[in-house]
Scaffold this motif. Structure first.
Motif, PDB file in Angstrom:
ATOM      1  N   HIS A  64     -12.571 -19.094  35.292  1.00 25.05           N
ATOM      2  CA  HIS A  64     -12.352 -18.202  36.436  1.00 25.05           C
ATOM      3  C   HIS A  64     -12.649 -16.542  35.838  1.00 25.05           C
ATOM      4  O   HIS A  64     -12.480 -16.398  34.713  1.00 25.05           O
ATOM      5  CB  HIS A  64     -10.709 -17.967  36.596  1.00 25.05           C
ATOM      6  CG  HIS A  64     -10.349 -17.344  37.828  1.00 25.05           C
ATOM      7  ND1 HIS A  64     -10.515 -15.791  37.911  1.00 25.05           N
ATOM      8  CD2 HIS A  64      -9.812 -17.728  39.115  1.00 25.05           C
ATOM      9  CE1 HIS A  64     -10.002 -15.481  39.201  1.00 25.05           C
ATOM     10  NE2 HIS A  64      -9.614 -16.555  39.723  1.00 25.05           N
ATOM     11  N   ALA A 113     -14.819  -7.959  40.731  1.00 20.53           N
ATOM     12  CA  ALA A 113     -14.565  -9.065  41.759  1.00 20.53           C
ATOM     13  C   ALA A 113     -14.604  -8.596  43.234  1.00 20.53           C
ATOM     14  O   ALA A 113     -14.789  -9.122  44.164  1.00 20.53           O
ATOM     15  CB  ALA A 113     -13.485 -10.075  41.193  1.00 20.53           C
ATOM     16  N   THR A 114     -13.688  -7.477  43.011  1.00 23.12           N
ATOM     17  CA  THR A 114     -13.669  -6.613  44.415  1.00 23.12           C
ATOM     18  C   THR A 114     -14.911  -6.172  44.883  1.00 23.12           C
ATOM     19  O   THR A 114     -15.262  -6.211  46.125  1.00 23.12           O
ATOM     20  CB  THR A 114     -12.322  -5.499  44.350  1.00 23.12           C
ATOM     21  OG1 THR A 114     -11.335  -5.962  43.625  1.00 23.12           O
ATOM     22  CG2 THR A 114     -12.354  -4.795  45.547  1.00 23.12           C
ATOM     23  N   ALA A 145     -17.319  -8.720  46.565  1.00 24.14           N
ATOM     24  CA  ALA A 145     -16.879  -9.217  47.734  1.00 24.14           C
ATOM     25  C   ALA A 145     -17.947  -8.362  49.031  1.00 24.14           C
ATOM     26  O   ALA A 145     -17.674  -9.086  50.001  1.00 24.14           O
ATOM     27  CB  ALA A 145     -15.466  -8.857  48.055  1.00 24.14           C
ATOM     28  N   GLY A 155      -2.304 -15.535  42.871  1.00 23.36           N
ATOM     29  CA  GLY A 155      -2.889 -14.524  42.337  1.00 23.36           C
ATOM     30  C   GLY A 155      -1.961 -13.894  41.083  1.00 23.36           C
ATOM     31  O   GLY A 155      -1.405 -14.788  40.577  1.00 23.36           O
ATOM     32  N   ASP A 160      -5.543 -10.950  44.570  1.00 23.08           N
ATOM     33  CA  ASP A 160      -5.584 -12.421  44.982  1.00 23.08           C
ATOM     34  C   ASP A 160      -6.023 -13.521  44.144  1.00 23.08           C
ATOM     35  O   ASP A 160      -6.349 -13.109  42.960  1.00 23.08           O
ATOM     36  CB  ASP A 160      -6.282 -12.397  46.281  1.00 23.08           C
ATOM     37  CG  ASP A 160      -7.697 -12.201  46.317  1.00 23.08           C
ATOM     38  OD1 ASP A 160      -8.346 -12.282  45.218  1.00 23.08           O
ATOM     39  OD2 ASP A 160      -8.279 -12.010  47.423  1.00 23.08           O
ATOM     40  N   ASP A 161      -5.861 -14.687  44.630  1.00 22.50           N
ATOM     41  CA  ASP A 161      -6.286 -15.927  43.772  1.00 22.50           C
ATOM     42  C   ASP A 161      -7.820 -16.028  43.306  1.00 22.50           C
ATOM     43  O   ASP A 161      -8.305 -16.398  42.400  1.00 22.50           O
ATOM     44  CB  ASP A 161      -5.907 -17.265  44.539  1.00 22.50           C
ATOM     45  CG  ASP A 161      -6.813 -17.420  45.764  1.00 22.50           C
ATOM     46  OD1 ASP A 161      -7.355 -16.259  46.410  1.00 22.50           O
ATOM     47  OD2 ASP A 161      -6.965 -18.509  46.339  1.00 22.50           O
ATOM     48  N   GLU A 162      -8.820 -15.080  44.098  1.00 23.47           N
ATOM     49  CA  GLU A 162     -10.116 -15.039  43.626  1.00 23.47           C
ATOM     50  C   GLU A 162     -10.244 -13.736  42.759  1.00 23.47           C
ATOM     51  O   GLU A 162     -11.278 -13.620  42.260  1.00 23.47           O
ATOM     52  CB  GLU A 162     -10.944 -14.805  44.788  1.00 23.47           C
ATOM     53  CG  GLU A 162     -11.147 -15.883  45.732  1.00 23.47           C
ATOM     54  CD  GLU A 162     -12.039 -15.775  46.956  1.00 23.47           C
ATOM     55  OE1 GLU A 162     -13.242 -15.409  46.766  1.00 23.47           O
ATOM     56  OE2 GLU A 162     -11.684 -16.392  47.876  1.00 23.47           O
ATOM     57  N   ARG A 222      -9.728 -10.719  43.424  1.00 23.69           N
ATOM     58  CA  ARG A 222      -9.877  -9.223  44.029  1.00 23.69           C
ATOM     59  C   ARG A 222      -8.758  -8.358  43.989  1.00 23.69           C
ATOM     60  O   ARG A 222      -7.593  -8.924  44.449  1.00 23.69           O
ATOM     61  CB  ARG A 222     -10.478  -9.633  45.362  1.00 23.69           C
ATOM     62  CG  ARG A 222     -11.636 -10.351  45.233  1.00 23.69           C
ATOM     63  CD  ARG A 222     -12.198 -10.866  46.615  1.00 23.69           C
ATOM     64  NE  ARG A 222     -11.448 -11.542  47.375  1.00 23.69           N
ATOM     65  CZ  ARG A 222     -11.463 -12.396  48.548  1.00 23.69           C
ATOM     66  NH1 ARG A 222     -12.577 -12.229  48.926  1.00 23.69           N
ATOM     67  NH2 ARG A 222     -10.613 -12.983  49.169  1.00 23.69           N
TER      68      ARG A 222
END
Length: 401
Positions: A34, A51-52, A55, A191, A235-237, A239
């Motif tokens: 991850h 990661a944000t 996006a 998350g 969140d789970d990604e 972000r």
């Protein structure tokens, strides 16, 4: 001989296997690593910011609340950002309690010529080399190209653009400075939440130069005397979807205009990842080049008109606009004085007398635009600017709306 050759062969094979293991990555269960949650905990806030940004686009909303005995003063900022393209379209508005001290209002909103203050709502468009703003009900955008320092505006305009996000002044600017990070699962969604600390040095990077001047003077890069609490939700990604910070520890500067402020908090929400990009204003909307249309009031010709809001914190800077359209002020005279500063009281008296005489003899078409009869305004240089670079100039004007 065969036996003598086998150990080196085995050594090569083992070394290759070790290299393959080291390069294969992935978690112990065989899943891909991850990008955020498999990093060391102390690095995860920074990785969440990356990661944000990855996006592409997002919606950002933030509230900044100053708490005092007068009530809560709230700045609300919102907009859409394109991280990769370096663009943002947003707005900033203020809600002020009626009894907030005048000095605090000046520090937060700035001052301008005449009565009142800059509009409580300003729209902005940020592009890689350009910042446009539209103040209040103005019928045009004011475009600043390049660094606004060329306009003498400190960083009031540049602060609209961030280093981590095209929309400046949000908590995204300071996430990378998180220290003492603690992690917790956020629940069924997969998350995480984080609690962390920021030094005053790192926390102050979120604020414009004007506001930093009213906050703590403890800006040691390694200082921990005034730690700021930071919370993050991802969140789970990985972000960032929310952040909050308590800056109350920064309210310790002696003599600050915010001396009566007891609390300072920020709350940020981020969402709408990867959906629509910021919608720029159509080319048909009127835009004025700030380098051409902003000028010192002392440079405005007699009888010419101006708007009083430039988005900067320079008191005597105005926007030159035609008198045939809407305008906030009309200049009816200027007066020049000698190079020797006469003292504060006498300088003000001389300016008032000069503008009083000029008002009596100015064309009615100019003075008649004033909202009140026999009511006019004037500005004069203080001791520090009297005679600097040119003769001291007093400017006389009426407010038209």
């Amino acid at each position: 001989m065969i036996r003598r050759e086998l150990p080196p062969l085995c050594a090569v094979v083992v070394a290759a296997a070790l290299l393959l293991t080291a390069c294969s990555g992935g978690a112990a269960d065989g899943k891909p690593a991850h990008p955020v949650f498999d990093a060391p905990v102390g690095q995860q806030p920074r990785q969440a910011l990356l990661a944000t940004q990855a996006a592409g686009t997002a919606r950002v909303t933030q509230s900044l609340t100053f708490t005092s005995a007068a009530g809560d003063t709230v700045q609300t900022s919102s907009g859409r950002v394109d991280f990769a393209g370096g663009t943002a379209v947003g707005s900033t508005g203020w809600t002020l309690p009626a009894k907030l001290p005048e000095r605090a209002k000046d520090a937060l909103l700035g001052t301008r010529l005449g009565e009142g203050r800059p509009p409580a709502r300003v729209r902005s468009v940020v592009e890689p080399d350009t910042i446009r703003l539209r103040a209040g009900e103005a019928g045009y955008w004011l475009r600043y190209d390049g660094a606004s320092a060329a306009f003498g505006s400190d960083d009031a305009i540049d602060a609209l653009r961030g280093a981590e996000s095209p929309l400046g002044g949000t908590l995204l600017e300071i996430v990378s400075g998180a220290q003492n990070v603690e992690e917790s699962p956020a629940g069924k969604g997969g998350g995480r939440t984080y609690r962390a600390r920021l030094t005053a040095f790192n926390a102050l990077r979120m604020f414009s130069e004007d506001l930093r001047a009213e906050l703590t003077s403890d800006i040691d890069p390694n200082g921990t005397a005034t730690p700021v609490a930071l919370g993050l939700s991802v969140d789970d990604e990985g972000r960032i979807v929310g952040a909050e910070a308590d800056f109350s520890a920064l309210l310790d500067r002696k003599g600050s205009a915010l001396a009566g402020t007891t609390g300072l908090r920020a709350e940020l929400e981020v969402g709408g990842f990867g959906t629509s990009a910021p919608v720029l204003p159509p080319a048909s909307e009127r835009t004025l080049d700030a380098k051409r249309f902003t000028t010192a009031v002392g440079e405005v010709k007699d009888g010419a008109c101006a708007d009083l809001t430039t988005g900067t914190r320079i008191l005597d800077l105005v926007v030159s606009v035609p008198c045939t359209g809407p305008h906030e002020a009309r200049v009816f005279a200027h007066a020049k004085f000698g190079a020797t500063y006469p003292g504060d009281d006498k300088a003000q008296r001389m300016a008032g007398e000069a503008c009083g005489e000029a008002y009596a003899s100015a064309p009615d078409a100019w003075t008649g635009e004033g909202g009140e009869k026999d009511h006019y305004w004037y500005t004069w240089p203080g001791r520090g600017r009297w005679g600097v670079g040119a003769e001291p100039v007093v400017s006389c004007f009426v407010l038209t709306r």
